[in-house]
Write a protein that holds these residues in place. Sequence first.
Motif, mmCIF file in Angstrom:
data_model
loop_
_atom_site.group_PDB
_atom_site.id
_atom_site.type_symbol
_atom_site.label_atom_id
_atom_site.label_comp_id
_atom_site.label_asym_id
_atom_site.label_seq_id
_atom_site.Cartn_x
_atom_site.Cartn_y
_atom_site.Cartn_z
ATOM 1 N N ILE A 1 0.965 -1.118 -0.060
ATOM 2 C CA ILE A 1 0.104 0.063 0.056
ATOM 3 C C ILE A 1 0.940 1.183 0.113
ATOM 4 C CG2 ILE A 1 -1.596 1.333 1.366
ATOM 5 C CD1 ILE A 1 -2.952 -1.528 2.140
ATOM 6 N N ALA A 2 2.058 1.314 0.899
ATOM 7 C CA ALA A 2 2.893 2.392 0.971
ATOM 8 C C ALA A 2 3.515 2.505 -0.552
ATOM 9 C CB ALA A 2 3.846 2.372 1.979
ATOM 10 N N ALA A 3 4.033 1.785 -1.234
ATOM 11 C CA ALA A 3 4.463 1.592 -2.320
ATOM 12 C C ALA A 3 3.745 2.368 -3.534
ATOM 13 C CB ALA A 3 5.005 0.396 -2.620
ATOM 14 N N LEU A 4 2.401 1.765 -3.519
ATOM 15 C CA LEU A 4 1.444 2.055 -4.404
ATOM 16 C C LEU A 4 1.138 3.830 -4.227
ATOM 17 C CD1 LEU A 4 -0.857 -0.964 -4.538
ATOM 18 C CD2 LEU A 4 0.606 -0.222 -6.262
ATOM 19 N N VAL A 5 0.953 4.095 -3.017
ATOM 20 C CA VAL A 5 0.826 5.335 -2.952
ATOM 21 C C VAL A 5 1.952 6.490 -3.040
ATOM 22 C CG1 VAL A 5 0.177 7.095 -0.701
ATOM 23 C CG2 VAL A 5 -0.977 4.995 -0.990
ATOM 24 N N ILE A 6 3.106 6.049 -2.682
ATOM 25 C CA ILE A 6 4.180 6.936 -2.836
ATOM 26 C C ILE A 6 4.660 6.681 -4.366
ATOM 27 C CG2 ILE A 6 6.698 6.954 -2.370
ATOM 28 C CD1 ILE A 6 6.040 5.951 0.384
ATOM 29 N N LEU A 7 4.575 5.584 -5.028
ATOM 30 C CA LEU A 7 5.324 5.610 -6.420
ATOM 31 C C LEU A 7 4.345 5.723 -7.577
ATOM 32 C CD1 LEU A 7 7.496 2.511 -5.749
ATOM 33 C CD2 LEU A 7 8.385 5.020 -5.836
ATOM 34 N N HIS A 8 2.993 5.792 -7.204
ATOM 35 C CA HIS A 8 2.000 5.798 -8.269
ATOM 36 C C HIS A 8 2.336 4.954 -9.401
ATOM 37 C CE1 HIS A 8 0.556 9.317 -5.730
ATOM 38 N NE2 HIS A 8 1.861 9.748 -6.013
ATOM 39 N N THR A 9 2.630 3.626 -8.930
ATOM 40 C CA THR A 9 2.761 2.647 -10.156
ATOM 41 C C THR A 9 1.649 1.375 -9.901
ATOM 42 O OG1 THR A 9 5.078 3.526 -10.140
ATOM 43 C CG2 THR A 9 4.585 1.435 -11.250
ATOM 44 N N PRO A 10 0.726 1.549 -10.554
ATOM 45 C CA PRO A 10 -0.207 0.429 -10.065
ATOM 46 C C PRO A 10 0.331 -0.944 -10.664
ATOM 47 C CG PRO A 10 -0.984 1.972 -11.725
ATOM 48 C CD PRO A 10 0.128 2.515 -11.496
ATOM 49 N N GLN A 11 1.435 -1.032 -11.491
ATOM 50 C CA GLN A 11 2.241 -2.250 -12.054
ATOM 51 C C GLN A 11 2.719 -2.936 -10.957
ATOM 52 O OE1 GLN A 11 2.446 0.821 -13.240
ATOM 53 N NE2 GLN A 11 2.265 0.644 -15.402
ATOM 54 N N LEU A 12 2.960 -2.315 -9.816
ATOM 55 C CA LEU A 12 3.583 -3.075 -8.556
ATOM 56 C C LEU A 12 2.728 -4.098 -8.107
ATOM 57 C CD1 LEU A 12 4.945 0.070 -6.474
ATOM 58 C CD2 LEU A 12 6.283 -1.834 -7.734
ATOM 59 N N ILE A 13 1.464 -3.971 -8.366
ATOM 60 C CA ILE A 13 0.531 -5.000 -7.599
ATOM 61 C C ILE A 13 0.969 -6.454 -8.383
ATOM 62 C CG2 ILE A 13 -1.528 -5.101 -9.534
ATOM 63 C CD1 ILE A 13 -1.823 -4.661 -5.601
ATOM 64 N N ALA A 14 1.556 -6.627 -9.410
ATOM 65 C CA ALA A 14 2.208 -7.757 -9.886
ATOM 66 C C ALA A 14 3.023 -8.509 -8.971
ATOM 67 C CB ALA A 14 2.399 -7.647 -11.351
ATOM 68 N N TYR A 15 3.578 -7.687 -8.271
ATOM 69 C CA TYR A 15 4.847 -8.134 -7.437
ATOM 70 C C TYR A 15 4.073 -8.658 -6.242
ATOM 71 C CZ TYR A 15 8.760 -7.015 -4.333
ATOM 72 O OH TYR A 15 9.954 -7.068 -3.456
ATOM 73 N N TYR A 16 2.908 -8.278 -5.809
ATOM 74 C CA TYR A 16 2.123 -8.466 -4.497
ATOM 75 C C TYR A 16 2.081 -10.246 -4.396
ATOM 76 C CZ TYR A 16 -1.287 -8.087 -0.827
ATOM 77 O OH TYR A 16 -1.954 -8.067 0.283
ATOM 78 N N PRO A 17 1.857 -10.962 -5.436
ATOM 79 C CA PRO A 17 1.814 -12.327 -5.019
ATOM 80 C C PRO A 17 3.001 -12.930 -4.266
ATOM 81 C CG PRO A 17 0.414 -12.128 -7.002
ATOM 82 C CD PRO A 17 1.299 -10.723 -6.752
ATOM 83 N N PHE A 18 4.024 -12.466 -5.011
ATOM 84 C CA PHE A 18 5.458 -12.911 -4.749
ATOM 85 C C PHE A 18 5.698 -12.508 -3.352
ATOM 86 C CE2 PHE A 18 5.660 -12.507 -9.367
ATOM 87 C CZ PHE A 18 6.156 -13.803 -9.626
ATOM 88 N N LEU A 19 5.247 -11.247 -2.869
ATOM 89 C CA LEU A 19 5.477 -10.740 -1.438
ATOM 90 C C LEU A 19 4.477 -11.773 -0.453
ATOM 91 C CD1 LEU A 19 5.153 -6.965 -1.643
ATOM 92 C CD2 LEU A 19 7.157 -8.296 -1.009
ATOM 93 N N LEU A 20 3.477 -12.113 -1.036
ATOM 94 C CA LEU A 20 2.585 -12.881 0.086
ATOM 95 C C LEU A 20 2.713 -14.248 0.076
ATOM 96 C CD1 LEU A 20 -1.220 -11.917 -1.101
ATOM 97 C CD2 LEU A 20 0.150 -11.087 0.705
ATOM 98 N N LEU A 21 3.466 -14.882 -0.921
ATOM 99 C CA LEU A 21 4.207 -16.190 -0.992
ATOM 100 C C LEU A 21 5.301 -16.239 0.200
ATOM 101 C CD1 LEU A 21 4.580 -19.114 -1.526
ATOM 102 C CD2 LEU A 21 5.827 -18.459 -3.409
ATOM 103 N N SER A 22 6.315 -15.010 -0.166
ATOM 104 C CA SER A 22 7.430 -14.862 0.856
ATOM 105 C C SER A 22 7.195 -14.696 2.207
ATOM 106 C CB SER A 22 8.626 -14.018 0.210
ATOM 107 O OG SER A 22 7.910 -12.685 0.421
ATOM 108 N N GLY A 23 5.877 -14.116 2.225
ATOM 109 C CA GLY A 23 5.716 -13.479 3.593
ATOM 110 C C GLY A 23 5.070 -14.643 4.415
ATOM 111 N N CYS A 24 4.539 -15.536 3.774
ATOM 112 C CA CYS A 24 3.812 -16.852 4.274
ATOM 113 C C CYS A 24 5.030 -17.392 4.833
ATOM 114 C CB CYS A 24 3.074 -17.919 3.338
ATOM 115 S SG CYS A 24 1.315 -17.115 3.372
ATOM 116 N N LEU A 25 6.005 -17.893 4.216
ATOM 117 C CA LEU A 25 6.970 -18.863 4.330
ATOM 118 C C LEU A 25 7.932 -17.863 5.543
ATOM 119 C CD1 LEU A 25 8.298 -19.761 1.049
ATOM 120 C CD2 LEU A 25 6.963 -21.030 2.550
ATOM 121 N N ALA A 26 8.169 -16.744 5.456
ATOM 122 C CA ALA A 26 8.945 -15.988 6.500
ATOM 123 C C ALA A 26 8.307 -15.878 7.835
ATOM 124 C CB ALA A 26 9.342 -14.720 5.912
ATOM 125 N N GLY A 27 6.854 -15.797 7.874
ATOM 126 C CA GLY A 27 5.929 -15.718 8.981
ATOM 127 C C GLY A 27 6.010 -17.094 9.589
#
Length: 170
Positions: free
Chosen positions: A122-148
């Motif tokens: 959310i911070a990245a989307l607000v600061i960078l105004h780059t909606p294409q970043l959302i494509a990166y979100y599934p990778f973050l969620l997967l890594s977040g599950c494993l790291a968490g």
Amino acid sequence: MKNTTRRLLELSLLTAVALIIFAVELQIPNPFPIPGIKLGLSNIVTVYAVYHYRWYEVSSIVLIRVVLGSVFSGNIMAMIYSLAGAVLCLVGMLLLKRIIDERHLWIASVFGALLHNTGQMIAALVILHTPQLIAYYPFLLLSGCLAGLFTGLCAQALVAKLDKINKDKI
């Protein structure tokens, strides 16, 4: 007064341990080609603290760790992303603590990691105004599950060990 001093000492030590873990983790090269993905080992302290301290005490540990961690790493811009993730993560874990008992705190850790990544996105989307970043979100969620999961299991082991030490004292 003695209990207040002891409590402050404990919180200071937890903050110092979290910062040390953070600094050590900075030295580990990222094996993934995606920036921002890391284990977040200092969150072991956060998960433990959520279940053993008051919300404002845990908040101070997290806030100090994020601010000083950004200063120590020399990446002040990262503080914005870290704070956004940390606040969402902390609020979520504090709420989850009401329904997930300490024997299953690793579950709260997984959800906390997912919320942390969501806050960062959310911070990245607000600061960078780059909606294409959302494509990166599934990778973050997967890594977040494993790291968490990893940090949660470490926190779970820490709680078990500290419980055993405390029982042996009695």
